[in-house]
Write a protein that holds these residues in place. Structure first.
Motif, PDB file in Angstrom:
ATOM      1  N   ILE A   1       0.897  -1.133   0.007  1.00 10.64           N
ATOM      2  CA  ILE A   1      -0.034   0.043  -0.008  1.00 10.64           C
ATOM      3  C   ILE A   1       0.807   1.408   0.019  1.00 10.64           C
ATOM      4  N   ASP A   2       1.981   1.291   0.434  1.00  7.69           N
ATOM      5  CA  ASP A   2       2.795   2.261   0.706  1.00  7.69           C
ATOM      6  C   ASP A   2       3.387   2.569  -0.578  1.00  7.69           C
ATOM      7  N   ALA A   3       3.896   1.496  -1.133  1.00 13.86           N
ATOM      8  CA  ALA A   3       4.527   1.486  -2.362  1.00 13.86           C
ATOM      9  C   ALA A   3       3.372   2.115  -3.563  1.00 13.86           C
ATOM     10  N   LEU A   4       2.182   1.670  -3.385  1.00 18.06           N
ATOM     11  CA  LEU A   4       0.997   2.022  -4.232  1.00 18.06           C
ATOM     12  C   LEU A   4       0.875   3.741  -4.041  1.00 18.06           C
ATOM     13  N   LEU A   5       0.987   4.195  -2.854  1.00 14.30           N
ATOM     14  CA  LEU A   5       0.749   5.633  -2.388  1.00 14.30           C
ATOM     15  C   LEU A   5       2.136   6.383  -2.799  1.00 14.30           C
ATOM     16  N   HIS A   6       3.237   5.863  -3.078  1.00 13.07           N
ATOM     17  CA  HIS A   6       4.288   6.399  -3.380  1.00 13.07           C
ATOM     18  C   HIS A   6       4.689   6.169  -4.636  1.00 13.07           C
ATOM     19  N   ARG A   7       3.956   5.763  -5.620  1.00 15.32           N
ATOM     20  CA  ARG A   7       4.464   5.103  -6.949  1.00 15.32           C
ATOM     21  C   ARG A   7       5.357   6.241  -7.646  1.00 15.32           C
ATOM     22  N   THR A   8       4.712   7.454  -7.361  1.00 15.87           N
ATOM     23  CA  THR A   8       5.589   8.681  -8.302  1.00 15.87           C
ATOM     24  C   THR A   8       6.685   9.435  -7.449  1.00 15.87           C
ATOM     25  N   ASP A   9       7.242   8.784  -6.194  1.00 18.79           N
ATOM     26  CA  ASP A   9       8.102   9.551  -5.470  1.00 18.79           C
ATOM     27  C   ASP A   9       9.462   9.135  -5.915  1.00 18.79           C
ATOM     28  N   PRO A  10      10.187  10.280  -6.474  1.00 16.97           N
ATOM     29  CA  PRO A  10      11.569   9.971  -6.849  1.00 16.97           C
ATOM     30  C   PRO A  10      12.375  10.067  -5.735  1.00 16.97           C
ATOM     31  N   GLY A  11      11.804  10.119  -4.328  1.00 15.36           N
ATOM     32  CA  GLY A  11      13.090  10.130  -3.503  1.00 15.36           C
ATOM     33  C   GLY A  11      13.638  11.642  -3.238  1.00 15.36           C
TER      34      GLY A  11
ATOM     35  N   TYR B   1      10.688  13.832 -10.568  1.00 10.31           N
ATOM     36  CA  TYR B   1       9.475  13.069 -11.080  1.00 10.31           C
ATOM     37  C   TYR B   1       8.871  13.873 -12.075  1.00 10.31           C
ATOM     38  N   ASP B   2       8.640  13.422 -13.301  1.00 15.58           N
ATOM     39  CA  ASP B   2       7.659  14.089 -14.480  1.00 15.58           C
ATOM     40  C   ASP B   2       7.113  13.007 -15.231  1.00 15.58           C
ATOM     41  N   HIS B   3       5.785  13.545 -15.512  1.00 16.58           N
ATOM     42  CA  HIS B   3       4.821  12.773 -16.349  1.00 16.58           C
ATOM     43  C   HIS B   3       4.647  13.675 -17.385  1.00 16.58           C
ATOM     44  N   PHE B   4       5.092  13.233 -18.712  1.00 15.40           N
ATOM     45  CA  PHE B   4       4.842  14.026 -19.851  1.00 15.40           C
ATOM     46  C   PHE B   4       3.880  14.055 -20.711  1.00 15.40           C
ATOM     47  N   GLY B   5       2.716  13.466 -19.979  1.00 14.69           N
ATOM     48  CA  GLY B   5       1.395  13.590 -20.575  1.00 14.69           C
ATOM     49  C   GLY B   5       0.783  14.770 -19.561  1.00 14.69           C
TER      50      GLY B   5
ATOM     51  N   GLU C   1      11.439   3.227 -37.950  1.00  8.23           N
ATOM     52  CA  GLU C   1      10.479   3.009 -36.714  1.00  8.23           C
ATOM     53  C   GLU C   1       9.491   4.329 -36.729  1.00  8.23           C
ATOM     54  N   ARG C   2       8.615   3.922 -35.852  1.00  9.66           N
ATOM     55  CA  ARG C   2       7.364   5.045 -35.787  1.00  9.66           C
ATOM     56  C   ARG C   2       7.860   6.066 -34.799  1.00  9.66           C
ATOM     57  N   GLY C   3       8.901   6.120 -33.879  1.00  7.67           N
ATOM     58  CA  GLY C   3       8.910   7.236 -33.086  1.00  7.67           C
ATOM     59  C   GLY C   3       9.062   6.979 -31.650  1.00  7.67           C
ATOM     60  N   ALA C   4       9.980   7.770 -31.246  1.00  6.91           N
ATOM     61  CA  ALA C   4      10.142   7.704 -29.588  1.00  6.91           C
ATOM     62  C   ALA C   4       9.122   7.979 -28.598  1.00  6.91           C
ATOM     63  N   GLN C   5       8.588   7.394 -27.652  1.00  8.73           N
ATOM     64  CA  GLN C   5       7.684   7.767 -26.787  1.00  8.73           C
ATOM     65  C   GLN C   5       8.187   7.654 -25.415  1.00  8.73           C
ATOM     66  N   VAL C   6       7.946   8.688 -24.376  1.00  4.24           N
ATOM     67  CA  VAL C   6       8.361   8.747 -23.219  1.00  4.24           C
ATOM     68  C   VAL C   6       7.402   9.119 -22.206  1.00  4.24           C
ATOM     69  N   THR C   7       7.064   8.305 -21.376  1.00  2.00           N
ATOM     70  CA  THR C   7       5.702   8.571 -20.294  1.00  2.00           C
ATOM     71  C   THR C   7       6.144   9.272 -19.029  1.00  2.00           C
ATOM     72  N   GLU C   8       7.042   8.621 -18.361  1.00  6.26           N
ATOM     73  CA  GLU C   8       7.206   8.997 -17.044  1.00  6.26           C
ATOM     74  C   GLU C   8       8.852   8.918 -16.923  1.00  6.26           C
ATOM     75  N   ILE C   9       9.349   9.872 -16.160  1.00  6.72           N
ATOM     76  CA  ILE C   9      10.681   9.672 -15.560  1.00  6.72           C
ATOM     77  C   ILE C   9      10.884  10.152 -14.206  1.00  6.72           C
TER      78      ILE C   9
END
Length: 806
Positions: free
Chosen positions: A634-644, A649-653, A793-801
């Protein structure tokens, strides 16, 4: 209402609009003086004028060869023969600018209650009548035209048209009757269209659908007949779907089919053959086949030309070099090159690669919102999820910008359309092909005046603009959405029943309700998710199972206690009505739509928050054998986007992270993003579906986080660059990347100084990867990551970093 009262009402309505023409000429008792006797020139133009006026006013204008005294007169003539006109009118028309092919003059003279429509040729008469009808104000028993109109205009581009494919994949055309095609083609002609593109019975689709009124081979014959009667060009989009174009037996089957198709249509001026999407062929095979096809084509239509597009999913430099070497040969049957979706090379570059004498025709995708040639820029994920790829999509200002960014390189366009969802866009595009300086609002006012009614024209036109504004920026903070619905509701209360039943009115109205419902649902479901996460945060004290149970109850309220049921019912009712009137297929089960083809009403209850992913996570966590393990997950779920600590952390959408994406050209210069990054949609993992069709299945049995549905993307081998600043110059970093998106591509990641982070990886097999970042690359506190693809190829795609400080 007495007739005089009607005139006062019309005058008042004109005064309160921003498009004021001054005084009007009463044409209620007008007569049409037509000096054109050649039926090949007149065609159906006079019929159109009489019928369209009578539909709206109940008045049928009398046609005569000579004007009667003291009666308003509408002269219909060729500009080259004005002998039937009074001297003063002839002199006035001769002072106006000279016309070119298909041009016309439109003159209204209030002191003589006279209108003149003078065409340069047969099409000029048709388009002059179209512009005249667009400016008329018509009510039952009354017709008026603004005085002082003085228009002399010729089209800027010789090719102006739209594709009307009769096949199941479309969201409405396969349900059209012959009469509906006739009217729709007529409507397009009134706004300057001179070409209609049809399709053969065999495409990348089924041969038939339950909606079809006629077999496809019969309907395309009717479409060609209708176009010929109006004097319009007939094009045919004809992909290569045979299994082999070198074996004699396969070629014989393909030739036999083309004999049957070409013989079925009474007119065929051009055939457009895409190199791919579908039917990928190598250039040498393609052009050898086209030579054979040209022989068959000319047996039935001796003057027809063949056009081809470099449309291929995985193009290489070698493929293009060979393709253009064939294009530049002087084939007698060759018409030109088509620039359309999924063409890697910008049209300006194509213009340089081919001979100046070879024309280019645009094939703009005006029908799709994402994963397309011209997607809605930075579209909100909630809209993409709920509306999908092919909703009702008036984008008038976007279409003008797209058109004007690229129009100089071509001889015009025939749009790629999959149905009536892009109806407004068609008319905007035709007006821009006629004159790229035409203000969008002028087109919308003409559209509203002619198709909805002059009494409501200004309100309807502005409401269409408001729908486009609904899609600007994040939906949660867009106050326009609620205002747009109020505007449509006010108009809904005002208009009479015939307008309420008008399909074009209903298409705008359903979008207004659906957008507002989507926004309110997102607000509601976002709040429920936040409360559920708060409950999970108390799992340490209340216990994991209890916390998840309470969170589940909250998340399920979205569908157990849905909000605004009246909005939902309104959308269902309008969807039913649109199906009955124009065959619009907005649901799969009830209306027989194909998945992902306009059936956005099916998504009206699709969760807009992360409830599917959270509930899926709960089901797995509950299976764990101990409380500490459950609490840890549960803790990992709540902190899924935590970079420490000290991480990023970035979501490019998400808009808040887009500033890190290194820009290319401004959108207005590169709307197809062939030289610039774009946002895109889709999860694209093995076992996952597109975002628009996402239900509750996912990657290897797991539902994915909502964030994975939207990403930053570049097309083909264009590098994608993402920059970070303010890094700790003394620290080392590790990068975690979420690679999701519609396409599976081989991508490589380097830093801006050329150091390798990872070599080529085929994305789609797993979502998350981690790599060490070379310490020297961030030693100055800055780093730019550069993703590149293999050629083809069809192209590069980056979602989260996650940039994790070690």
């Amino acid at each position: 209402m007495p007739k005089n009262s009607i005139f006062f009402l019309i005058a008042f309505l004109r005064l309160i609009t921003t498009e004021s023409f001054g005084q009007s000429i009463d044409l209620s008792r007008a007569q049409v003086v037509c000096s054109v006797t050649d039926k090949k020139i007149l065609r159906r133009s006079l019929e159109i004028l009489q019928q369209e006026v009578q539909k709206r006013s109940g008045i049928k204008w009398v046609v005569t060869r000579k004007a009667t005294a003291k009666t308003p007169v509408i002269y219909l003539t060729l500009d080259s023969d004005l002998s039937a006109l009074p001297t003063a009118l002839r002199q006035e028309l001769n002072r106006m600018p000279a016309l070119k092919s298909e041009g016309f003059k439109l003159l209204t003279v209030d002191n003589s209650n006279t209108v003149v429509v003078a065409g340069n040729d047969a099409r000029g008469i048709l388009y002059g009548i179209g512009r005249f009808l667009r400016k008329l104000e018509m009510q039952p028993g009354m017709i008026a035209v603004p005085a002082g109109l003085s228009i002399a205009t010729s089209p800027a581009y010789p090719v102006r048209g739209h594709q009307l494919g009769y096949r199941p994949k479309t969201n409405a055309y396969d349900a059209f009757t012959v009469a509906q095609f006739d009217q729709y083609i007529r409507d397009l002609a009134l706004f300057g269209a001179n070409s209609i593109e049809i399709m053969p019975p065999r495409t990348d689709d089924d041969f038939t659908s339950p909606h079809m009124k006629l077999p496809a081979i019969q309907m395309i014959a009717e479409q060609a007949r209708i176009c010929n009667e109006y004097g319009l060009d007939v094009w045919m989009w004809y992909p290569n779907l045979g299994k082999n174009y070198t074996h004699p037996d396969s070629i014989a089957r393909e030739i036999k089919e083309r004999h049957e198709v070409f013989a079925a249509v009474s007119r065929l001026d051009n055939v457009f053959v895409p190199a791919g999407d579908p039917g990928d062929l190598e250039p040498d095979v393609l052009f050898a086949w086209l030579e054979k096809m040209a022989i068959v084509l000319h047996e039935h239509h001796p003057k027809a030309k063949i056009w081809v597009s470099p449309q291929v999913f995985k193009p290489t430099k070698e493929w293009y070099d060979v393709f253009y070497s064939y294009v530049n040969r002087d084939y007698p049957w060759f018409g030109g090159v088509v620039f359309g979706p999924w063409i890697k090379m910008p049209v300006a570059e194509i213009r340089k690669r081919i001979k100046p004498s070879i024309p280019i025709r645009h094939y703009p995708d005006i029908t799709h919102t994402y994963s397309s040639q011209y997607p809605v820029p930075h579209w909100d994920l909630a809209y993409a999820m709920a509306l999908g790829r092919e909703p009702i999509n008036p984008r008038p200002h976007d279409e003008k910008k797209i058109h004007n960014a690229l129009d100089e390189y071509a001889v015009g366009s025939i749009s790629y359309s999959e149905g009536t969802n892009d109806d407004v866009n068609k008319f905007v595009w035709s007006d821009q092909d006629w004159n790229p300086e035409t203000p969008v609002i002028e087109t919308l006012r003409d559209y509203a005046r002619l198709f909805i009614g002059s009494a409501y024209g200004e309100s309807f036109a502005q409401n269409l603009v408001a729908l486009e504004q609904n899609w600007r920026g994040p939906i949660l903070s867009n106050g326009q959405v609620a205002r747009t619905l109020l505007q449509w509701q006010q108009l809904e209360k005002t208009v009479p029943l015939p307008v309420l039943q008008n399909a074009r009115f209903q298409m705008g109205l359903i979008r207004a309700y659906f957008d507002a419902y989507t926004q309110r649902r997102l607000l509601y479901e976002t709040e429920l998710e936040e409360k559920a996460r708060d409950l999970l945060g108390r799992a340490q004290t209340e216990g994991s199972l209890a916390a998840m149970k309470q969170a589940t109850h909250l998340l399920e309220k979205a569908w157990a206690e849905p909000i605004l049921p009246e909005y939902r019912q309104k959308c269902f009712a309008l969807a039913d009505s649109l199906y009955k009137s124009i065959g619009a297929q907005l649901t799969i089960k009830k209306h027989g739509a194909m998945a992902g083809r306009g059936n956005f009403i099916d998504n009206i209850a699709l969760p807009l928050n992360d409830a599917p992913w959270l509930l899926n996570q709960f089901s797995q966590i509950e299976k764990l054998g101990s409380e500490p393990e459950r609490l840890k997950q549960i803790d990992a779920l709540l902190h899924r986007t935590d970079p420490g600590p000290g991480g990023f952390y970035d979501h490019f959408g998400a808009p808040e992270s887009w500033y890190r994406v290194v820009p290319g050209l401004p959108w207005e210069q590169d709307p197809g993003s062939l030289r610039s990054p774009r946002t895109s949609f889709g999860v694209g993992l093995v076992g996952e579906q597109w975002v628009g069709e996402l239900k509750a299945t996912g990657f290897k049995g797991q539902v994915t986080p909502k964030a994975w549905m939207k990403q930053a993307k570049t097309l083909y081998d264009q590098p994608l660059k993402i920059a970070y600043t303010d890094l700790d110059q003394t620290a080392s970093y590790r990068i975690r990347i979420a690679y999701t998106g519609r396409f599976h591509s081989r991508v490589k990641l380097q830093t801006d100084d050329g150091q390798l982070v990872h070599d080529y990886i085929l994305t789609g097999k797993q979502p998350i990867y981690e790599f060490d970042v070379p310490k020297t690359a961030s030693a100055d506190g800055k780093i730019t990551f550069v993703w590149s693809c293999d050629e083809g190829e069809r192209g590069a795609q980056v979602t989260e970093i996650w940039l994790i400080r070690k």
